[in-house]
Design an enzyme around this catalytic site. Structure first.
Site, PDB file in Angstrom:
ATOM      1  N   ARG A 164       0.800  -1.222   0.000  1.00 54.30           N
ATOM      2  CA  ARG A 164       0.000   0.000   0.000  1.00 54.30           C
ATOM      3  C   ARG A 164       0.834   1.274   0.000  1.00 54.30           C
ATOM      4  O   ARG A 164       0.573   2.199  -0.770  1.00 54.30           O
ATOM      5  CB  ARG A 164      -0.912   0.059   1.238  1.00 54.30           C
ATOM      6  CG  ARG A 164      -2.258  -0.550   1.052  1.00 54.30           C
ATOM      7  CD  ARG A 164      -2.746  -1.073   2.372  1.00 54.30           C
ATOM      8  NE  ARG A 164      -1.842  -2.137   2.789  1.00 54.30           N
ATOM      9  CZ  ARG A 164      -1.971  -3.399   2.408  1.00 54.30           C
ATOM     10  NH1 ARG A 164      -2.986  -3.772   1.705  1.00 54.30           N
ATOM     11  NH2 ARG A 164      -1.086  -4.311   2.765  1.00 54.30           N
ATOM     12  N   THR A 165       1.784   1.361   0.917  1.00 50.19           N
ATOM     13  CA  THR A 165       2.458   2.650   1.087  1.00 50.19           C
ATOM     14  C   THR A 165       3.198   3.030  -0.195  1.00 50.19           C
ATOM     15  O   THR A 165       3.042   4.136  -0.708  1.00 50.19           O
ATOM     16  CB  THR A 165       3.415   2.606   2.292  1.00 50.19           C
ATOM     17  OG1 THR A 165       2.659   2.180   3.428  1.00 50.19           O
ATOM     18  CG2 THR A 165       4.003   3.969   2.577  1.00 50.19           C
TER      19      THR A 165
ATOM     20  N   LYS B 243      25.718  -3.060  -1.696  1.00 50.13           N
ATOM     21  CA  LYS B 243      27.182  -2.936  -1.823  1.00 50.13           C
ATOM     22  C   LYS B 243      27.778  -2.196  -0.635  1.00 50.13           C
ATOM     23  O   LYS B 243      28.967  -1.919  -0.598  1.00 50.13           O
ATOM     24  CB  LYS B 243      27.534  -2.165  -3.093  1.00 50.13           C
ATOM     25  CG  LYS B 243      27.056  -2.781  -4.377  1.00 50.13           C
ATOM     26  CD  LYS B 243      27.449  -1.847  -5.529  1.00 50.13           C
ATOM     27  CE  LYS B 243      26.944  -2.369  -6.861  1.00 50.13           C
ATOM     28  NZ  LYS B 243      27.153  -1.368  -7.919  1.00 50.13           N
TER      29      LYS B 243
ATOM     30  N   ARG C 211      11.214   4.123   3.089  1.00 46.80           N
ATOM     31  CA  ARG C 211      10.906   3.158   4.160  1.00 46.80           C
ATOM     32  C   ARG C 211      12.171   2.380   4.471  1.00 46.80           C
ATOM     33  O   ARG C 211      12.881   1.954   3.547  1.00 46.80           O
ATOM     34  CB  ARG C 211       9.806   2.195   3.708  1.00 46.80           C
ATOM     35  CG  ARG C 211       9.663   1.001   4.638  1.00 46.80           C
ATOM     36  CD  ARG C 211       8.444   0.180   4.354  1.00 46.80           C
ATOM     37  NE  ARG C 211       7.240   0.892   4.746  1.00 46.80           N
ATOM     38  CZ  ARG C 211       6.018   0.347   4.744  1.00 46.80           C
ATOM     39  NH1 ARG C 211       5.863  -0.904   4.370  1.00 46.80           N
ATOM     40  NH2 ARG C 211       4.964   1.046   5.112  1.00 46.80           N
TER      41      ARG C 211
ATOM     42  N   HIS D 193       5.192   6.061  11.495  1.00 45.72           N
ATOM     43  CA  HIS D 193       4.677   5.901  10.123  1.00 45.72           C
ATOM     44  C   HIS D 193       3.687   7.042   9.867  1.00 45.72           C
ATOM     45  O   HIS D 193       2.479   6.842   9.827  1.00 45.72           O
ATOM     46  CB  HIS D 193       3.992   4.532  10.002  1.00 45.72           C
ATOM     47  CG  HIS D 193       3.701   4.080   8.611  1.00 45.72           C
ATOM     48  ND1 HIS D 193       3.734   4.935   7.511  1.00 45.72           N
ATOM     49  CD2 HIS D 193       3.359   2.864   8.128  1.00 45.72           C
ATOM     50  CE1 HIS D 193       3.425   4.230   6.431  1.00 45.72           C
ATOM     51  NE2 HIS D 193       3.195   2.979   6.770  1.00 45.72           N
TER      52      HIS D 193
HETATM   53  C1  NCD Z   1       1.887  -0.951   8.197  1.00 38.73           C
HETATM   54  C2  NCD Z   1       3.378  -0.738   8.318  1.00 38.73           C
HETATM   55  O1  NCD Z   1       4.112  -0.918   7.337  1.00 38.73           O
HETATM   56  O2  NCD Z   1       3.781  -0.357   9.404  1.00 38.73           O
HETATM   57  N1  NCD Z   1       1.485  -1.143   6.882  1.00 38.73           N
HETATM   58  C3  NCD Z   1       1.197  -0.043   6.126  1.00 38.73           C
HETATM   59  O3  NCD Z   1       2.053   0.726   5.781  1.00 38.73           O
HETATM   60  N2  NCD Z   1      -0.079   0.188   5.830  1.00 38.73           N
HETATM   61  C4  NCD Z   1       1.355  -1.973   9.128  1.00 38.73           C
HETATM   62  C5  NCD Z   1       1.963  -3.344   9.134  1.00 38.73           C
HETATM   63  O4  NCD Z   1       2.903  -3.641   8.405  1.00 38.73           O
HETATM   64  O5  NCD Z   1       1.458  -4.159   9.907  1.00 38.73           O
END
Ligand code: NCD
Length: 305
Positions: free
Chosen positions: A51-52, A80, A101, A129
């Protein structure tokens, strides 16, 4: 130039304005289709994501911009031995804005110190997040019609679940918000959230292991996945993974107006039989997340709608 590393960097007014922009995008999508023409977003994902990453990419495409990036550390020069700082400097030469991320807490912050373009934290380890929280806030605003006077239950892995940490930080700023923290002892919220946000802010909260005893009080139930990848031992994960499974039966004492949220991905903590319940909001959250990311990209790039 401004980055977004933690949700607390946004004022309440700014959050209101991002929600207003998201609402306007939903109503007038055509107005936004060309606003980022010629701009590029880089998605640097050192950890799995559906999703993100895809919602950042869809957001930039829907603003008329373009996207580049990588979706696993192994396909980047991190394999590397390149540092996050050097990668951030490099990608600043190619892109106008970065979404990162990373499994290490603080990595997007380090990137923001070395990049010459805005950096958005798209999840850093078990820490924060903020853009999931933007999706969550938009969902609460649209589904509940208010951000104050709410009892918010957070259930599951409150220790490693970074989305819960950012959600508590954000919702603690609204009037008359109370938290009910439902988790096994081993997965309680970290002390920097309990002391640093809740207790120091005088925010009312209770902790419990038993979801049934609190269900009837909740306006929002925010379910989370047990974060397997952050456990030190598989044995411990196996012992805790099925601590909470939301079923129709467990919802029997809940309010009709309850809003059931989950950042997703879901493993088994919400039974699929709940998906058709009108109180299930987790797939709406996914959609609102895209509009909030569009609003955030516009804000950080300084583009006026
Ligand atoms: C979450 C995350 O990555 O922290 N997912 C997301 O980005 N919607 C929740 C999860 O991974 O459980």
């Amino acid at each position: 130039m401004r980055s977004l590393i933690s949700i607390e960097e946004l004022s309440r007014d700014e959050i209101d304005s991002l929600i207003a922009t998201a609402n306007d995008i939903i109503e007038n999508p055509k107005k936004y289709g060309e606003l980022c023409r010629g701009k590029k977003l880089a998605t640097l994902f050192y950890e799995p994501s559906t999703r993100t990453r895809l919602s950042f990419e869809a957001a930039m495409y829907e603003l008329g911009g373009n996207v580049l990036g990588f979706s696993e550390a192994q396909s980047s020069s991190a394999a590397k031995g390149e540092s996050v700082a050097d990668t951030a400097r490099t990608v600043s030469c190619y892109a106008d804005i970065i979404a990162m991320r990373h499994p290490k807490e603080g990595a997007p912050y380090v990137a923001s110190q070395h990049a010459s373009v805005p950096v958005i934290n798209a999840g850093d380890g078990g820490h924060n997040h903020p853009t999931q929280t933007l999706a969550d806030l938009c969902t609460i605003s649209r589904e509940m019609g208010r951000m104050s006077d709410l009892t918010i239950g957070c259930c599951g892995d409150l220790k490693f679940g970074r989305t819960v940490h950012s959600l508590i930080a954000a919702m603690s700023r609204y009037e008359n918000v109370k938290f009910v923290l439902i988790s096994p002892e081993e997965l309680r919220v970290p002390s920097y959230v309990r002391h640093g946000i809740l207790e120091s802010g005088g925010i009312p909260y209770v902790e419990t292991r038993d979801i049934r005893e609190v269900m009837g009080e909740l306006d929002i139930l925010y379910m989370t996945r047990v974060q397997r990848e952050r456990f030190f031992s598989e044995e411990e994960y196996l012992r805790l993974k099925d601590s909470y499974i939301l079923t129709k039966d467990k919802l029997s004492g809940a309010k009709d107006s309850l809003c059931i949220m989950h950042p997703l991905p879901r493993v088994n903590e919400i039974s699929v039989e709940i998906d058709d319940d009108p109180r299930a909001c987790y797939f709406k959250q996914v959609l609102y997340g895209k509009y909030m990311r569009m609003a955030l990209i516009l804000m950080l790039l300084g583009v006026d709608a």
